[in-house]
Design a protein around this motif. Structure first.
Motif, short mmCIF file in Angstrom:
data_model
loop_
_atom_site.label_atom_id
_atom_site.label_comp_id
_atom_site.label_asym_id
_atom_site.label_seq_id
_atom_site.Cartn_x
_atom_site.Cartn_y
_atom_site.Cartn_z
N CYS A 98 0.37 -1.24 0.24
CA CYS A 98 -0.24 0.33 0.30
C CYS A 98 1.06 0.46 -0.55
O CYS A 98 0.38 1.98 -1.24
CB CYS A 98 -0.78 0.15 1.26
SG CYS A 98 -2.16 -1.44 1.38
N VAL A 99 2.41 1.46 0.74
CA VAL A 99 2.70 2.62 0.81
C VAL A 99 3.14 2.87 -0.50
O VAL A 99 3.01 3.95 -0.94
CB VAL A 99 3.94 2.46 1.53
CG1 VAL A 99 4.78 3.08 1.00
CG2 VAL A 99 3.30 2.44 3.15
N LEU A 100 3.66 1.57 -1.36
CA LEU A 100 4.32 1.45 -2.43
C LEU A 100 3.48 2.53 -3.52
O LEU A 100 3.87 3.28 -4.37
CB LEU A 100 4.76 0.00 -3.06
CG LEU A 100 5.92 -0.08 -2.48
CD1 LEU A 100 6.26 -1.52 -3.21
CD2 LEU A 100 7.42 0.49 -2.95
N VAL A 101 2.50 1.74 -3.48
CA VAL A 101 1.11 2.34 -4.70
C VAL A 101 0.66 4.19 -4.12
O VAL A 101 1.28 4.53 -4.95
CB VAL A 101 0.01 1.23 -4.44
CG1 VAL A 101 -1.10 1.70 -5.04
CG2 VAL A 101 0.11 -0.22 -4.63
N TYR A 155 3.72 5.77 -6.02
CA TYR A 155 3.78 5.90 -7.15
C TYR A 155 2.11 6.40 -7.89
O TYR A 155 3.09 7.43 -8.70
CB TYR A 155 3.43 4.41 -7.33
CG TYR A 155 3.07 3.76 -9.14
CD1 TYR A 155 3.73 4.17 -10.65
CD2 TYR A 155 1.20 4.13 -9.66
CE1 TYR A 155 3.73 3.64 -11.76
CE2 TYR A 155 1.10 4.11 -10.55
CZ TYR A 155 2.45 4.21 -11.35
OH TYR A 155 1.88 3.96 -13.07
N ARG A 156 1.49 6.91 -6.17
CA ARG A 156 0.42 7.60 -7.19
C ARG A 156 0.76 8.96 -6.87
O ARG A 156 0.19 9.92 -7.78
CB ARG A 156 -1.18 7.61 -6.27
CG ARG A 156 -1.87 6.36 -7.01
CD ARG A 156 -3.44 5.79 -6.03
NE ARG A 156 -3.82 4.75 -6.91
CZ ARG A 156 -4.83 4.23 -6.50
NH1 ARG A 156 -5.69 4.52 -5.15
NH2 ARG A 156 -5.71 3.46 -6.78
N PHE A 157 1.31 8.99 -5.62
CA PHE A 157 1.42 10.83 -6.02
C PHE A 157 2.53 11.24 -6.77
O PHE A 157 2.22 12.34 -7.13
CB PHE A 157 2.58 10.76 -4.64
CG PHE A 157 2.65 11.67 -4.31
CD1 PHE A 157 2.32 12.82 -3.18
CD2 PHE A 157 4.04 12.09 -3.60
CE1 PHE A 157 2.51 14.40 -3.33
CE2 PHE A 157 5.02 13.57 -4.16
CZ PHE A 157 3.67 14.42 -3.35
N PHE A 158 3.72 10.58 -7.14
CA PHE A 158 4.87 10.82 -8.38
C PHE A 158 4.70 10.97 -9.76
O PHE A 158 4.41 11.56 -10.43
CB PHE A 158 5.89 10.43 -8.03
CG PHE A 158 6.64 10.10 -7.03
CD1 PHE A 158 7.26 11.54 -7.25
CD2 PHE A 158 6.76 9.76 -5.69
CE1 PHE A 158 7.96 12.43 -6.08
CE2 PHE A 158 7.46 10.17 -4.66
CZ PHE A 158 8.28 11.29 -4.99
#
Length: 64
Positions: free
Chosen positions: A52-55, A58-61
């Motif tokens: 979830c942190v990786l997702v 990813y969504r932020f950048f």
């Protein structure tokens, strides 16, 4: 100030993560069915949290 830094140390937390994902070959820690189940559930939750942190990163950048 030193007491505050003692509370904010992250080494024991990361030590727990390493211990959860390794087998105890020395018999250093007690084992029981309940404890093994708890560690199994913790493994699943750690993996889900990491994904979830990786997702979120990813969504932020890469979001339009």
């Amino acid at each position: 100030m030193s007491k505050l830094m003692e509370y904010l140390r992250l080494a024991p937390v990361f030590g727990y993560f390493v211990r959860v994902f390794k087998k105890d070959k020395d018999g250093k820690y007690p084992t029981s069915t309940n404890l093994r189940m708890m560690h199994g559930i913790n493994k699943i939750s750690i993996i889900m949290f990491s994904i979830c942190v990786l997702v979120l990163i990813y969504r932020f950048f890469f979001r339009d």
